[in-house]
Design a protein around this motif. Structure first.
Motif: not given
Length: 422
Positions: A188-193, A351-354, A384-391, A407-410
């Protein structure tokens, strides 16, 4: 006009239905999108980039791009359309909008981040001048009426005969984050911005003698090292390198991206951020000399020629898959930063750039953008895990760098219709 594929071959054969080699630039503007102004902006923009108005076809066993005079497709949904299909009028580029967002989707073999930024500058110029009737500084923006130099068209790699012999090196296995964490690669590919104020990060970099690229790579390395203090495998961050200057092809539209490897060595763990930063800066400087960048180009040319040596699409796909498995073992995280956007007066409306693309096989790609006074770091993952983003966010906090998890989204990218599946 016909253009035989060369640098485009590897991303073409790497593309899959669930992992298309597509770049999506997604921009949130200040106001809802005005469809007529957007249509005008897209149509006018594409007149300036005829080398992106192409159709993929096959001739005498070779894949080529030919001119495609069909209209460029714009959809009123961020789902976009399948590239290289009837839905996209067989183009490898398409546009869409929804509410206050616009997006550009383009095959990554056709261009890279540097190339697509040129299109964004042109598009925003035509949209904002039409929508808001603003005066604009056009210096550095490619516009209709320009003389389009052959240096934009030419493949500066395909016919290069003077490349240096690449170095042979056997790199130790890189730390694989998915394996080490024991987390489920749930496909489940995710993007954390993550958004950081530009002035804050730049000041922190200056205090530590770093560039934004080397500093983000270092902070990621430090976060990983704290998670796995006794790991035997190497923490190795690959930083994307623009090859245009080394190739003396600054105007080229092609995908010209190499890599520099930043290795977080065991004896670095006890050093200060400043000392670590000096080491990373030196690694980056050494690997981005003209000669070393050209050696990287020579290695890539060897891969392209090896692909061409295979007679069937099936053989070429098998080869590219094997190369991907090797690459997976030498990289921990991929990091890409084109440089400051410099979208002129349009920035006040952004306002946002991804920056989105398919994540690398090893699990994580980080795309950086600097637009309208903010850095946006898009963590693009195959899981999907936010494990490394959180670190990473904890590492930012530990170094006094403020941020916002925007944002966190698929991850959703349009597919490419692959020619061997037709």
């Amino acid at each position: 006009m016909e253009q035989e594929l060369f640098t485009e071959l590897r991303p073409l054969y790497e593309s899959r239905k669930d992992s298309p080699r597509v770049i999506r630039i997604k921009i949130r503007l200040r106001d809802s999108i005005e469809p007529n102004a957007y249509r005008y902006a897209v149509d006018t923009t594409m007149k300036r980039y005829p080398y992106f108005c192409v159709e993929l076809t096959k001739k005498d066993g070779r894949y080529i791009f030919i001119d495609n005079a069909r209209p460029i497709v714009i959809t009123s949904s961020l789902r976009g359309v399948e590239l290289n299909s009837e839905d996209s009028n067989y183009h490898m580029i398409a546009f869409c909008h929804e509410d206050d967002w616009i997006a550009i989707d383009v095959f990554h073999g056709l261009t890279d981040g540097t190339g697509v930024y040129e299109v964004v500058r042109t598009l925003l110029y035509y949209y904002c001048t039409k929508r808001y009737h603003v005066k604009y500084d056009t210096d550095g923006i490619r516009l209709v009426g320009d003389t389009i130099s052959h240096k934009e068209w030419d493949d500066s790699v395909a016919n290069r005969k003077d490349l240096p012999t690449p170095d042979r090196s056997d790199m130790p296995k890189a730390l694989n984050l998915i394996d080490m964490a024991g987390i489920e690669d749930d496909k489940k590919s995710m993007v954390y911005s993550i958004v950081i104020e530009e002035a804050q990060l730049v000041n922190y970099c200056k205090c530590n003698g770093a560039s934004p690229t080397s500093m983000v790579a270092l902070l990621m390395s430090r976060a990983i090292a704290k998670m796995y203090p006794t790991a035997e495998d190497t923490i190795r961050i690959t930083v994307c390198v623009n090859q245009r200057n080394a190739l003396e092809a600054p105007l080229s539209h092609h995908s010209l991206v190499g890599g520099a490897y930043l290795v977080y060595k065991d004896d670095m763990r006890s050093l200060s951020v400043r000392e670590q930063s000096d080491l990373y800066r030196n690694m980056l400087r050494e690997q981005t000399t003209k000669d070393n960048v050209l050696k990287g180009v020579a290695s890539q040319v060897g891969v392209y020629n090896l692909i061409l040596s295979k007679e069937t699409d099936e053989e070429r796909i098998e080869l590219v898959d094997a190369i991907g498995c090797l690459t997976k073992n030498i990289v921990t995280v991929n990091l890409s930063y084109v440089g400051k956007g410099d979208f002129k007066e349009a920035e006040e409306y952004i306002r946002d750039f991804r920056t989105l693309t398919c994540p690398a096989a090893n699990g994580i790609t980080v795309e950086m953008a600097a637009v309208n006074g903010r850095f946006t770091l898009d963590f693009i993952q195959t899981f999907s895990s936010d494990y490394f983003v959180d670190a990473f966010m904890k590492e930012l906090e530990g170094n006094g760098i403020g941020y916002e998890l925007r944002e966190a989204s698929e991850l959703k990218l349009p597919r490419i219709r692959l020619p061997w599946t037709k």
